[in-house]
Scaffold this active site. Structure first.
Site, PDB file in Angstrom:
ATOM      1  CD  GLU A 188      34.411  14.230   4.835  1.00  0.00           C
ATOM      2  OE1 GLU A 188      35.254  13.827   4.005  1.00  0.00           O
ATOM      3  OE2 GLU A 188      34.077  15.420   4.948  1.00  0.00           O
ATOM      4  CG  HIS A 202      31.731  19.307  -0.048  1.00  0.00           C
ATOM      5  ND1 HIS A 202      32.923  19.563   0.601  1.00  0.00           N
ATOM      6  CD2 HIS A 202      30.845  20.212   0.433  1.00  0.00           C
ATOM      7  CE1 HIS A 202      32.762  20.591   1.421  1.00  0.00           C
ATOM      8  NE2 HIS A 202      31.508  20.997   1.348  1.00  0.00           N
ATOM      9  CG  ASP A 226      -1.759   1.231   1.378  1.00  0.00           C
ATOM     10  OD1 ASP A 226      -1.754   2.067   0.457  1.00  0.00           O
ATOM     11  OD2 ASP A 226      -2.430   1.364   2.423  1.00  0.00           O
ATOM     12  CD  GLU A 246      34.925  17.989   7.935  1.00  0.00           C
ATOM     13  OE1 GLU A 246      35.117  19.181   8.238  1.00  0.00           O
ATOM     14  OE2 GLU A 246      35.337  17.489   6.865  1.00  0.00           O
ATOM     15  NE  ARG A 274      33.504  24.121  -1.449  1.00  0.00           N
ATOM     16  CZ  ARG A 274      34.153  23.498  -0.473  1.00  0.00           C
ATOM     17  NH1 ARG A 274      34.728  22.323  -0.715  1.00  0.00           N
ATOM     18  NH2 ARG A 274      34.235  24.020   0.725  1.00  0.00           N
ATOM     19  NE  ARG A 291      38.708  22.617   0.603  1.00  0.00           N
ATOM     20  CZ  ARG A 291      39.798  22.091   0.078  1.00  0.00           C
ATOM     21  NH1 ARG A 291      40.751  22.896  -0.399  1.00  0.00           N
ATOM     22  NH2 ARG A 291      39.957  20.784  -0.018  1.00  0.00           N
ATOM     23  CD  GLU A 301      34.468  15.070   0.034  1.00  0.00           C
ATOM     24  OE1 GLU A 301      35.592  14.749  -0.349  1.00  0.00           O
ATOM     25  OE2 GLU A 301      34.157  16.255   0.293  1.00  0.00           O
ATOM     26  CD  GLU A 324      31.300  18.010   6.115  1.00  0.00           C
ATOM     27  OE1 GLU A 324      32.436  18.320   5.715  1.00  0.00           O
ATOM     28  OE2 GLU A 324      30.413  18.856   6.344  1.00  0.00           O
ATOM     29  CD  GLU A 341      34.773  19.632  -3.112  1.00  0.00           C
ATOM     30  OE1 GLU A 341      34.665  19.125  -1.987  1.00  0.00           O
ATOM     31  OE2 GLU A 341      35.671  20.466  -3.395  1.00  0.00           O
TER      32      GLU A 341
END
Length: 456
Positions: free
Chosen positions: A203, A258, A63, A196, A348, A329, A141, A143, A346
């Site tokens: 992480e 990321h 269901d 981290e 982010r 970054r 990645e 966290e 990457e």
């Protein structure tokens, strides 16, 4: 990648899996799937060897009317079809009553993929590029925080350690060691684990694979970590728990996810060009151009809850500016230094509250749109964007991501490509849920407001 049919199970493989289940002393089977939010759901059935062939070939009726984003009560019948390639014994369950799980695709009784199944959305996007001979690889990645609950019921970080700290500041090595061992039993290839930036934040990084296997892995990762830490906390008689909430604490970094991405054709990485100055191909640049163009709408999916936007603010390493950089970054997209087959971008902004099937699908569709329509991402930005003035950012054409769920879902409403990637059913259901979530949030009165305004 072609979408499955309801009767394409290889007989030899099926028998091998059944034998493995017997060898693993399996007593119960979890038929697992996710709702539109990425929340894990399952039905548990006892293992009966005689019933397995029918289960693998025909699936199990259930269901779907009470599952977020699925169907109404007037059309509630759906079918769970186990993906035989996802068999895994759950390492945190006791061996004497061993439990395994299969990740399932959701089908209609008419033996068609259900349009509201998030896993089928990703499979559909992968099938499109599969016809072009392409494979989408992604390495997330995710966290997370380990938190303790105080005597008043409020969460607090498990420790006060920071980035890459060791004992005694970092109180997480035993947790991460146990988590790594259990994840390896679940066939994860763990690359590294560490503390981290924020207190209580951790992480565990694992190797990338193709997008469908990786999305399955993210769901398994989150489920396993919560279960394992809960078991350890029960043994230690402590109230520890794991949260993937993007911003559980004010004034410290939040948790991101990321996503490292590349496109392969056979064994060739299409993002790599050793003859270019940067080592990046034109396809890599166009892919980033597509992501940057569609980023506002993509953000609604990759950052899907009100709390996501408490993380997406300047000052805590979370990206808010729509730009790319080779090392930067502070930009939404970073290009790590590795080249050759390891060349990747990457992205982010995503956080671990997202549904990975939907998030990976919309990022892929945005990037492929960039390649097909040759969307120029502009020049890389290598300065710290956080320290730029608004005028400097405007001069370089740097725009911002949505700053609230309200802005994000309005951006989604206005982006036909991303809506098309999700399909009409999921687009409508997702937006309905986001309207409701925002309305619930906007009428709340928080402690901050009471402290600030009560004496006015």
């Amino acid at each position: 990648m072609e979408l499955d049919s309801m009767s394409d199970i290889n007989e030899e493989k099926m028998q091998n899996v059944i034998e493995q289940m017997k060898e693993d002393n399996i007593k119960f089977i979890r038929l697992q799937f996710v709702d539109i939010n990425g929340t894990v759901k399952n039905i548990v059935i006892p293992f009966n060897e005689e019933d397995m062939e029918e289960l693998f070939n025909e699936g199990m009726l259930f269901d779907g009317s009470s599952i977020a984003g699925f169907v109404g009560i007037n059309e509630s019948d759906l079918v769970l079809k186990p993906d035989i390639n996802t068999y895994s014994r759950l390492s945190w369950r006791p061996e004497e009553s061993a439990v395994c799980r299969f990740i399932c695709d959701v089908w209609t009784p008419e033996k068609e993929p259900f349009v509201g199944d998030p896993r089928s959305v990703l499979k559909k996007s992968l099938a499109k590029i599969g016809k072009m001979g392409l494979q989408y690889n992604i390495g997330p990645e995710p966290e997370f925080f380990i938190v303790d609950i105080d005597e008043n019921g409020y969460p607090m970080p498990y420790d006060e350690a920071g980035y890459f700290d060791v004992e005694p500041l970092d109180k997480g090595p035993d947790f991460r060691r146990e988590l790594t061992l259990n994840l390896e039993e679940l066939d994860f290839e763990v690359e590294a684990s560490h503390h981290e930036v924020a207190p209580g934040q951790n992480e565990i990084a694992f190797k990338f694979k193709d997008a469908l296997k990786t999305a399955d892995a993210v769901i398994t990762f989150k489920q396993a970590i919560k279960a394992i830490v809960d078991n350890m906390a029960t043994f230690d008689q402590m109230d520890y728990r794991v949260t993937f909430m993007p911003k559980p604490f004010f004034g410290v970094n939040g948790s991101g996810m990321h996503c490292h991405q590349s496109i392969f054709k056979g064994d060739k990485n299409l993002f790599s060009d050793p003859d270019s100055d940067t080592g990046l191909s034109q396809d890599a640049l166009y892919f980033m151009g597509g992501l940057l163009k569609h980023a506002p709408a993509v953000t609604a999916i990759t950052n899907p809850i009100v709390n996501s936007y408490k993380r997406l603010v300047p000052g805590y390493e979370a990206p808010v500016y729509r730009a790319y950089g080779l090392k930067n970054r502070s930009a939404l997209i970073r290009v790590p230094a590795a080249r050759g087959k390891a060349t990747r971008i990457e992205y982010r902004s995503p956080d671990p509250a997202c549904n990975p099937y939907l998030a990976f699908a919309v990022m892929l569709e945005a990037g492929i749109d960039g390649i097909q329509n040759k969307i120029d991402p502009g020049d890389p930005i290598e300065e710290n964007i956080y320290t730029m003035t608004e005028e400097e950012r405007e001069a370089k054409g740097i725009k911002v991501l949505p700053s609230s769920l309200w802005e994000a879902y309005h951006s989604l409403e206005e982006d036909p490509l991303i809506l098309g990637a999700l399909g009409d059913h999921i687009s409508q259901k997702f937006l309905e849920l986001k309207y409701q979530e925002w309305d619930e949030y906007r009428v709340q009165v928080f402690g901050y407001e009471q402290r600030k305004y009560l004496d006015i």
